[in-house]
Design an enzyme around this catalytic site. Structure first.
Site, PDB file in Angstrom:
ATOM      1  N   VAL A 182       6.506 -13.893  11.106  1.00  0.00           N
ATOM      2  CA  VAL A 182       6.682 -14.145  12.549  1.00  0.00           C
ATOM      3  C   VAL A 182       6.518 -12.873  13.388  1.00  0.00           C
ATOM      4  O   VAL A 182       6.431 -12.953  14.609  1.00  0.00           O
ATOM      5  CB  VAL A 182       8.058 -14.788  12.888  1.00  0.00           C
ATOM      6  CG1 VAL A 182       8.188 -16.147  12.240  1.00  0.00           C
ATOM      7  CG2 VAL A 182       9.217 -13.872  12.521  1.00  0.00           C
ATOM      8  N   LYS A 183       6.464 -11.719  12.769  1.00  0.00           N
ATOM      9  CA  LYS A 183       6.418 -10.445  13.501  1.00  0.00           C
ATOM     10  C   LYS A 183       4.993 -10.180  14.023  1.00  0.00           C
ATOM     11  O   LYS A 183       4.064 -10.917  13.691  1.00  0.00           O
ATOM     12  CB  LYS A 183       6.921  -9.319  12.606  1.00  0.00           C
ATOM     13  CG  LYS A 183       8.366  -9.524  12.110  1.00  0.00           C
ATOM     14  CD  LYS A 183       9.416  -9.422  13.212  1.00  0.00           C
ATOM     15  CE  LYS A 183      10.746 -10.037  12.838  1.00  0.00           C
ATOM     16  NZ  LYS A 183      11.601  -9.278  11.950  1.00  0.00           N
TER      17      LYS A 183
END
Ligand SMILES: *Cc1c(COP(=O)(O)O)cnc(C)c1O
Length: 381
Positions: A182-183
């Site tokens: 998700v980064k």
């Protein structure tokens, strides 16, 4: 059935897959040439002298604490609103995390509230670029000047962002990234520690590899088989497979950031006249990395029940989330460090109102419109 829209997700394209496959066909799956290549590429991108790849963002922070020599009796200041890993790293080394409240306008650590957190045991300050917005590093440096406190940037959210034209990763004494899916960019799992201080990075390299000394003079003296474990370390290594994916992703990071910015702008416009939906403020001198798009729900006239809005968004297959439960309210922290409600009142009050809306490079305009329309309908607009 309507598709589920997550709050965040990776973008993987054919060139990423090809880069990974190439490593799988090579001689080195780990501790090979791609790791060093990835470290150099990230250091170059961030305009920092040195970088060490590690297994994830949590081990990156743990290794930083080791490199800084932090241990029992030491205190590390951490903002109350962050992922638990930002504070856990101090606890891993037997040190005490000290929670500092955040500013209500952007949920970044409040520099005004730092002064009464310092004492002779304070060894480090972990600044967190919450949601992807870099903190005011010049101000933080001014505040800690003359105190011998290591300034750490937990930049898990802000890779690709900038502060006064300088890239994140280069803003503090030492910085960490996470490459969780998700980064801002991903290696599956992965992390990086960056610093201009070569000595600190050498300690990170030692710690990630069982603290096995790479003293080759010793090896030559006693035979090539010799190695020495000089301290207690871990296996926090990143693989060549992951590094190849990271190299491929890094090329696309500026483009990913552009796409996240466009999504944030569309949300800003959609909610500009809705007083029940309050986005966080963004400073004029930063380039935001937009890892998260966070809004505060409710107004004085129309207080909204966050749990209810959350559930109705989930029912509509929209993966909203809450970032984060204030760290000092977690059971472990209450039991181990005696923290309790009231310690960071702004964080606790803001926590009740926040919700994170989907934002990621592959979020299509029609899906974003569905998020906007659903939220407006739920709050009665
Ligand atoms: C994700 C995250 C971490 C930890 O990174 P992992 O790679 O998941 O271990 C640390 N700090 C913050 C602020 C994060 O969001």
């Amino acid at each position: 059935m309507t598709d589920f829209i997550p709050y965040g997700r990776q973008s993987i394209e054919e060139e990423d897959i090809a880069a990974v496959v190439e490593v799988l066909r090579s001689d080195w799956l780990t501790t090979g040439p791609k790791v060093a290549e990835f470290e150099q590429a990230v250091a170059g991108f961030c305009k920092v002298g040195h970088a060490a790849a590690v297994s994830n963002g949590t081990t990156a922070l743990h290794a930083v604490m080791y490199a800084a020599g932090i241990g029992p009796g030491d205190e590390v200041i951490v903002p109350a609103i962050t992922f638990a890993a930002s504070a856990n790293c101090a606890a891993f080394m037997g040190a005490t995390p000290v929670f500092c409240d955040v500013r209500s306008e952007d949920l970044l650590l409040d520099p005004q509230k730092l002064e009464n957190k310092f004492n002779e045991r304070t060894k480090a300050l972990v600044a967190v670029d919450y949601a992807g917005q870099p903190c005011d590093y010049d101000l933080l440096r001014e505040i800690i000047a003359g105190r011998n406190i290591l300034l750490i940037d937990d930049a898990a959210h802000s890779m690709g962002g900038e502060y006064k034209g300088r890239p994140t990763g280069s803003l503090a004494d030492i910085s960490t990234f996470s490459f969780h899916p998700v980064k801002p960019m991903t290696t599956g799992e992965g992390g990086m520690v960056l610093s201009d201080n070569e000595e600190l990075i050498e300690k990170v390299r030692l710690f990630r590899n069982h603290c096995i000394s790479a003293d080759f003079r010793q090896r030559e003296m006693s035979g090539s088989w010799h190695y020495d474990v000089v301290d207690l370390g871990y296996n926090f290594r990143l693989t060549d497979i992951q590094s190849a994916l990271g190299l491929s992703q890094l090329k696309k990071l500026p483009d990913y950031r552009e796409r996240r910015c466009a999504i944030a702008r569309r949300y800003d416009e959609a909610f500009a006249d809705v007083e029940e939906i309050m986005p966080l403020e963004v400073a004029a001198n930063v380039k935001h990395a937009w890892h998260l798009y966070v809004v505060r729900l409710g107004s004085e006239q129309n207080p909204l029940d966050r749990a209810d809005v959350f559930q109705r968004m989930r029912d509509a297959q929209i993966g909203v989330n809450v970032h984060y439960v204030p760290v000092h309210l977690h059971t472990y922290y209450r039991k181990k460090f005696g923290t309790k409600p009231g310690l960071c009142p702004i964080a606790e009050e803001q926590y009740k109102k926040i919700i994170s809306l989907p934002i990621f490079p592959g979020l299509e305009e029609k899906d974003q419109q569905r998020v906007i329309d659903t939220l407006l309908t739920i709050i009665g607009k």
